[in-house]
Design an enzyme around this catalytic site. Structure first.
Site, PDB file in Angstrom:
ATOM      1  N   HIS A 121       0.859  -1.177   0.000  1.00  0.00           N
ATOM      2  CA  HIS A 121       0.000   0.000   0.000  1.00  0.00           C
ATOM      3  C   HIS A 121       0.902   1.236   0.000  1.00  0.00           C
ATOM      4  CE1 HIS A 121      -2.805   2.961   1.762  1.00  0.00           C
ATOM      5  NE2 HIS A 121      -3.796   2.148   1.432  1.00  0.00           N
ATOM      6  N   ASP A 198       3.079  -4.487   8.154  1.00  0.00           N
ATOM      7  CA  ASP A 198       1.811  -3.765   8.031  1.00  0.00           C
ATOM      8  C   ASP A 198       0.687  -4.792   8.134  1.00  0.00           C
ATOM      9  OD1 ASP A 198      -0.516  -2.588   7.127  1.00  0.00           O
ATOM     10  OD2 ASP A 198       0.350  -1.757   5.303  1.00  0.00           O
ATOM     11  N   GLN A 201      -4.470  -5.335   6.805  1.00  0.00           N
ATOM     12  CA  GLN A 201      -5.383  -6.262   6.130  1.00  0.00           C
ATOM     13  C   GLN A 201      -5.431  -7.643   6.775  1.00  0.00           C
ATOM     14  OE1 GLN A 201      -7.502  -5.422   3.726  1.00  0.00           O
ATOM     15  NE2 GLN A 201      -6.750  -3.326   3.819  1.00  0.00           N
ATOM     16  N   LYS A 224     -10.436  -1.531  10.511  1.00  0.00           N
ATOM     17  CA  LYS A 224     -10.428  -2.718   9.657  1.00  0.00           C
ATOM     18  C   LYS A 224     -11.011  -3.926  10.386  1.00  0.00           C
ATOM     19  CE  LYS A 224      -7.751  -0.693   6.457  1.00  0.00           C
ATOM     20  NZ  LYS A 224      -8.205  -0.325   5.112  1.00  0.00           N
ATOM     21  N   CYS A 362      -4.713   2.347  -3.666  1.00  0.00           N
ATOM     22  CA  CYS A 362      -3.483   2.856  -3.028  1.00  0.00           C
ATOM     23  C   CYS A 362      -2.344   1.842  -3.170  1.00  0.00           C
ATOM     24  CB  CYS A 362      -3.717   3.207  -1.566  1.00  0.00           C
ATOM     25  SG  CYS A 362      -4.778   4.627  -1.338  1.00  0.00           S
TER      26      CYS A 362
END
Length: 404
Positions: A121, A198, A201, A224, A362
């Site tokens: 991203h 990261d 997700q 999220k 993104c």
């Protein structure tokens, strides 16, 4: 027993209509929906004990402080951090990444190398480019293949004694690929590099164990995973957090202030300047309670069913191409219809009450790799149903008929 119809009753928004049609919400990778239990926690805070924390001696402040710090402990236990002060509240994943990138500005020099992946991203690309500009370090990229997987043999070649930082997403937001982060972490540590993952997700689908992963930094966002927007978490190993300088100056992050010199507070307050999103932190804790109440194993199993069902049904549509076909994948299907712009498909679907995301998500380098302007992305959560997948398939067929 996993009962999706029972679970759907917890989400008020799932019962509304859009453009005269029942809402089919398939944009969960952008933000998940919020259950009533989390909404109630937000209302309860503002209705009953809204006050600033840590500094007040009055009862409301103490109640708010207790609830906020209890949420930090919930997050610590959820991610299996060793200490609660290794959990830093942030405004979200992007904030956490920038905090670490800013801290490393004073630790890197010209000749150092940092590694990012081709699946990132923008929020896990741009801060590191800015870091390289400030420090003189060099940015290197782990390439991807046509299936949307990272090429690990190329990663091995990139690692060297010059590597100081490696950062990859746990799961690709654009393709749903689950990256082999344990291998990435272990290999980076062999050359003395730190690793940031990261987890924006992954956390809605997987329950990461930061100690088992031996990861140095892990970041995610509450919105999220059924929580509020504007709230997130940075996990950092205690030793690393002590090495990094504060990201922002202000109240709460200080020990002593004089005009001659200021000394900083210990962890976690050193990185939490100013009045935080108190309600957001408390609601994040409530969201974690809610998802753990359902169970992440049950969530993963059900979402995998949805993924397989949606992949099979969409693949039957002539001229539809799915991007991201990794064997290790979460509940995201990114696709295009031949000769039709994804934005146009998304617009037709919206008229039918179906919420999907269109564009480059993104993650423009991924789209450049495939030489496409973007994709239509349907991303599923544990409260979606196979009937909603059928509605999506019908909608895509209608869009194809109208736009061909």
């Amino acid at each position: 027993m996993f009962n999706v119809e029972h679970i759907r009753q917890d989400f008020p928004i799932l019962h509304r209509q859009v453009n005269g049609k029942p809402l089919v919400y398939l944009d969960n990778a952008a933000t998940s929906q919020t259950p009533q239990a989390v909404i109630d926690a937000i209302v309860d805070y503002y209705s009953n004990y809204n006050a600033n924390i840590h500094r007040g001696v009055h009862s409301l402040s103490q109640e708010a402080t207790d609830a906020y710090e209890e949420a930090r402990i919930k997050i610590q236990h959820h991610f299996n951090a060793k200490f609660s002060h290794e959990i830093i509240f942030t405004s979200g994943t992007t904030h956490g990444i920038n905090l670490v990138a800013n801290g490393f500005s004073s630790l890197l020099k010209k000749g150092d190398e940092i590694i990012v992946s081709a699946l990132e991203h923008h929020s896990n690309i741009v801060p590191w480019q800015m870091l390289c500009e400030r420090s003189g370090a060099t940015l290197k990229v782990i390439p991807m293949n046509l299936e949307g997987e990272l090429i690990m043999s190329e990663y091995d070649k990139l690692l060297s004694a010059h590597t100081k930082l490696v950062f990859v997403n746990h799961i690709s937001n654009a393709l749903g690929t689950i990256n082999p982060i344990k291998y990435i972490i272990d290999e980076a540590h062999k050359v003395g590099a730190a690793v940031l993952i990261d987890g924006a997700q992954s956390c809605p689908h997987i329950k990461p164990d930061v100690q088992a992963l031996d990861v140095d930094f892990y970041v995610t966002s509450a919105h999220k995973m059924c929580g509020p927007t504007g709230e997130g978490m940075l996990y950092g190993k205690e030793d690393w957090l002590n090495k990094l300088p504060p990201y922002q100056g202000g109240g709460e992050m200080i020990d002593q202030v004089t005009f001659e010199k200021t000394t900083y507070a210990g962890l976690p307050h050193k990185f939490e300047a100013g009045t935080p999103n108190i309600c957001g932190g408390i609601a994040f804790g409530a969201a974690i309670d809610y998802m753990n109440g359902i169970g992440f194993d049950a969530i993963a199993d059900y979402e995998h069913e949805l993924l397989e069902y949606a992949t099979a049904k969409l693949s039957e549509i002539e001229g539809l191409k799915i991007y991201g076909t990794s064997k290790q994948k979460t509940s995201v299907v990114s696709f295009n219809l031949e000769g039709i712009h994804p934005y146009d498909v998304g617009t037709i679907l919206d008229k039918l009450g179906i919420a999907v995301r269109t564009g480059h998500h993104c993650a423009q380098p991924i789209m450049d790799f495939y030489k496409i302007p973007g994709t239509v992305r349907a991303s599923f959560a544990f409260y979606n149903t196979k009937e909603e997948v059928d509605t999506l398939v019908t909608g895509v067929k209608k869009a194809k008929m109208m736009l061909s």
